[in-house]
Write an enzyme that holds these catalytic residues in place. Sequence first.
Site, mmCIF file in Angstrom:
data_model
loop_
_atom_site.group_PDB
_atom_site.id
_atom_site.type_symbol
_atom_site.label_atom_id
_atom_site.label_comp_id
_atom_site.label_asym_id
_atom_site.label_seq_id
_atom_site.Cartn_x
_atom_site.Cartn_y
_atom_site.Cartn_z
ATOM 1 N N ASP A 39 0.861 -1.186 0.000
ATOM 2 C CA ASP A 39 0.000 0.000 0.000
ATOM 3 C C ASP A 39 0.897 1.236 0.000
ATOM 4 O O ASP A 39 2.054 1.165 0.409
ATOM 5 C CB ASP A 39 -0.913 0.012 1.241
ATOM 6 C CG ASP A 39 -2.225 0.741 0.985
ATOM 7 O OD1 ASP A 39 -3.271 0.071 0.890
ATOM 8 O OD2 ASP A 39 -2.197 1.998 0.874
ATOM 9 N N ASN A 92 -5.479 -4.902 -6.484
ATOM 10 C CA ASN A 92 -6.718 -4.433 -5.834
ATOM 11 C C ASN A 92 -6.766 -2.916 -5.607
ATOM 12 O O ASN A 92 -7.843 -2.361 -5.455
ATOM 13 C CB ASN A 92 -6.848 -5.203 -4.503
ATOM 14 C CG ASN A 92 -7.941 -4.677 -3.614
ATOM 15 O OD1 ASN A 92 -9.117 -4.965 -3.830
ATOM 16 N ND2 ASN A 92 -7.582 -3.890 -2.611
ATOM 17 N N TYR A 159 -13.484 5.388 -14.345
ATOM 18 C CA TYR A 159 -13.490 4.178 -13.509
ATOM 19 C C TYR A 159 -14.160 3.021 -14.255
ATOM 20 O O TYR A 159 -13.664 1.897 -14.270
ATOM 21 C CB TYR A 159 -14.226 4.503 -12.209
ATOM 22 C CG TYR A 159 -14.290 3.395 -11.184
ATOM 23 C CD1 TYR A 159 -13.154 3.019 -10.457
ATOM 24 C CD2 TYR A 159 -15.497 2.748 -10.893
ATOM 25 C CE1 TYR A 159 -13.231 2.027 -9.498
ATOM 26 C CE2 TYR A 159 -15.572 1.755 -9.933
ATOM 27 C CZ TYR A 159 -14.438 1.403 -9.237
ATOM 28 O OH TYR A 159 -14.509 0.410 -8.281
ATOM 29 N N LYS A 163 -12.219 -0.442 -15.173
ATOM 30 C CA LYS A 163 -12.677 -1.741 -14.654
ATOM 31 C C LYS A 163 -13.068 -2.690 -15.794
ATOM 32 O O LYS A 163 -12.832 -3.897 -15.702
ATOM 33 C CB LYS A 163 -13.834 -1.539 -13.680
ATOM 34 C CG LYS A 163 -13.421 -0.853 -12.382
ATOM 35 C CD LYS A 163 -12.388 -1.676 -11.618
ATOM 36 C CE LYS A 163 -12.062 -1.082 -10.275
ATOM 37 N NZ LYS A 163 -11.079 -1.891 -9.521
ATOM 38 N N THR A 194 -16.687 -0.261 2.602
ATOM 39 C CA THR A 194 -15.271 -0.205 2.984
ATOM 40 C C THR A 194 -14.962 1.204 3.500
ATOM 41 O O THR A 194 -15.808 2.102 3.392
ATOM 42 C CB THR A 194 -14.395 -0.459 1.743
ATOM 43 O OG1 THR A 194 -14.662 0.586 0.795
ATOM 44 C CG2 THR A 194 -14.694 -1.798 1.100
HETATM 45 N N1 LIG Z 1 -16.049 -0.457 -2.098
HETATM 46 C C1 LIG Z 1 -16.808 -0.742 -3.159
HETATM 47 O O1 LIG Z 1 -18.027 -0.501 -3.184
HETATM 48 C C2 LIG Z 1 -16.193 -1.429 -4.354
HETATM 49 C C3 LIG Z 1 -17.061 -1.965 -5.309
HETATM 50 C C4 LIG Z 1 -16.520 -2.593 -6.429
HETATM 51 C C5 LIG Z 1 -15.141 -2.671 -6.579
HETATM 52 N N2 LIG Z 1 -14.328 -2.136 -5.630
HETATM 53 C C6 LIG Z 1 -12.895 -2.257 -5.854
HETATM 54 O O2 LIG Z 1 -12.311 -2.882 -4.733
HETATM 55 C C7 LIG Z 1 -10.968 -2.417 -4.579
HETATM 56 C C8 LIG Z 1 -10.752 -1.935 -3.164
HETATM 57 O O3 LIG Z 1 -11.682 -0.900 -2.897
HETATM 58 P P1 LIG Z 1 -11.998 -0.427 -1.397
HETATM 59 O O4 LIG Z 1 -13.367 0.106 -1.395
HETATM 60 O O5 LIG Z 1 -11.607 -1.512 -0.460
HETATM 61 O O6 LIG Z 1 -10.986 0.819 -1.286
HETATM 62 P P2 LIG Z 1 -10.311 1.538 -0.022
HETATM 63 O O7 LIG Z 1 -10.219 2.973 -0.408
HETATM 64 O O8 LIG Z 1 -10.993 1.195 1.254
HETATM 65 O O9 LIG Z 1 -8.845 0.912 -0.034
HETATM 66 C C9 LIG Z 1 -7.985 1.125 -1.119
HETATM 67 C C10 LIG Z 1 -6.535 1.013 -0.659
HETATM 68 O O10 LIG Z 1 -5.707 1.199 -1.819
HETATM 69 C C11 LIG Z 1 -4.616 2.028 -1.456
HETATM 70 N N3 LIG Z 1 -4.114 2.710 -2.651
HETATM 71 C C12 LIG Z 1 -4.774 3.617 -3.412
HETATM 72 N N4 LIG Z 1 -3.981 4.030 -4.411
HETATM 73 C C13 LIG Z 1 -2.802 3.375 -4.291
HETATM 74 C C14 LIG Z 1 -1.593 3.385 -5.030
HETATM 75 N N5 LIG Z 1 -1.416 4.180 -6.080
HETATM 76 N N6 LIG Z 1 -0.588 2.552 -4.631
HETATM 77 C C15 LIG Z 1 -0.745 1.754 -3.549
HETATM 78 N N7 LIG Z 1 -1.858 1.711 -2.807
HETATM 79 C C16 LIG Z 1 -2.884 2.518 -3.167
HETATM 80 C C17 LIG Z 1 -5.189 2.992 -0.434
HETATM 81 O O11 LIG Z 1 -4.174 3.579 0.367
HETATM 82 C C18 LIG Z 1 -6.130 2.077 0.362
HETATM 83 O O12 LIG Z 1 -5.451 1.469 1.435
HETATM 84 C C19 LIG Z 1 -10.771 -1.352 -5.653
HETATM 85 O O13 LIG Z 1 -10.165 -1.917 -6.788
HETATM 86 C C20 LIG Z 1 -12.184 -0.928 -5.975
HETATM 87 O O14 LIG Z 1 -12.305 -0.385 -7.273
HETATM 88 C C21 LIG Z 1 -14.822 -1.524 -4.519
#
Ligand SMILES: NC(=O)c1ccc[n+]([C@@H]2O[C@H](COP(=O)([O-])OP(=O)(O)OC[C@H]3O[C@@H](n4cnc5c(N)ncnc54)[C@H](O)[C@@H]3O)[C@@H](O)[C@H]2O)c1
Length: 268
Positions: A39, A92, A159, A163, A194
């Site tokens: 991260d 992720n 986005y 995706k 999240t």
């Molecule tokens: N939460 C949702 O509703 C949802 C739905 C569909 C898909 N997703 C996907 O799930 C994944 C995780 O989402 P989430 O909601 O858990 O996000 P989140 O924001 O809770 O966590 C994302 C993490 O990624 C890290 N991060 C961001 N940019 C970075 C970079 N350039 N280098 C290293 N680390 C980096 C952040 O510091 C954070 O810890 C993503 O790919 C998101 O698109 C989320």
Amino acid sequence: MTAMRLADKVCLVTGSASGIGEACVKTYAREGGKVIIVDRDLEGAQRVAGEIRSAGGVAEVFRANVAKPDEVEAMVRFALDRFGRLDVLHNNAMFSVFSKRTADIDLQGWQRTLDVSLTAYWYGIKAAINQAMLAQGKGSIINTASTSGLTGDYLQCAYNVAKAGVINLTRVTAIEYARKGIRCNAICPGPTLTQGMQLGIEKGFSDAKYLAEGVPMGRMATPQEIANVGLFLASDESSFVTGTAVIADGGLTAHSGMRYAPGRGPDW
Ligand SMILES: NC(=O)c1ccc[n+]([C@@H]2O[C@H](COP(=O)([O-])OP(=O)(O)OC[C@H]3O[C@@H](n4cnc5c(N)ncnc54)[C@H](O)[C@@H]3O)[C@@H](O)[C@H]2O)c1
């Protein structure tokens, strides 16, 4: 006693200091995986590592901005230096510009979204395959995509494009490396509560009640419900599964989106 599902597998998850990634590393570690938390948020990654170690798991931290190819190569090298192999790469991390119509997105926001949410995934795959998985003759790559890669959302064009790209990146990787022992699958979560989602709600980009109402199950996913899919794809239980995009969305994409009249929808 049943064997742990990821016993001794080395699993690297990007964006795992928070949300779905955090739930994944904790789940993989609980099932015997040796996890690497990658991260850009070092403090958050160390907190997650501490919690995994306190529960008796094995966790290492590597700080990286996955938008930088040299840092992605270094993260894979780190896994090899620490544990000698890389069994699971789970891409992720994400960034997205939100709340802008397609014609209002600026080039910088568009590019950053594509860099972090798509190009970084390709680069992770390239590094994992070339530096570890081809030589091992084995590996499971997981890409967190989204229902936003399957259909369009309002005000999230970059986005949605990233995706959708992740889903086809998954398919091509799967077919090209299927005879090399490397599997590649995507997960398409629907709305998931999240820390990132919570932040979006606090900033007014999304509304929790409204989001939940759009899902036939009437709620968002928990991060654990998405990590459970990751666990299956990471483990050898999914040994004949490759090139798929597993949807975990409470029925969201099963619905056409048409709303006929009150009483003829989820409130029936
Ligand atoms: N939460 C949702 O509703 C949802 C739905 C569909 C898909 N997703 C996907 O799930 C994944 C995780 O989402 P989430 O909601 O858990 O996000 P989140 O924001 O809770 O966590 C994302 C993490 O990624 C890290 N991060 C961001 N940019 C970075 C970079 N350039 N280098 C290293 N680390 C980096 C952040 O510091 C954070 O810890 C993503 O790919 C998101 O698109 C989320």
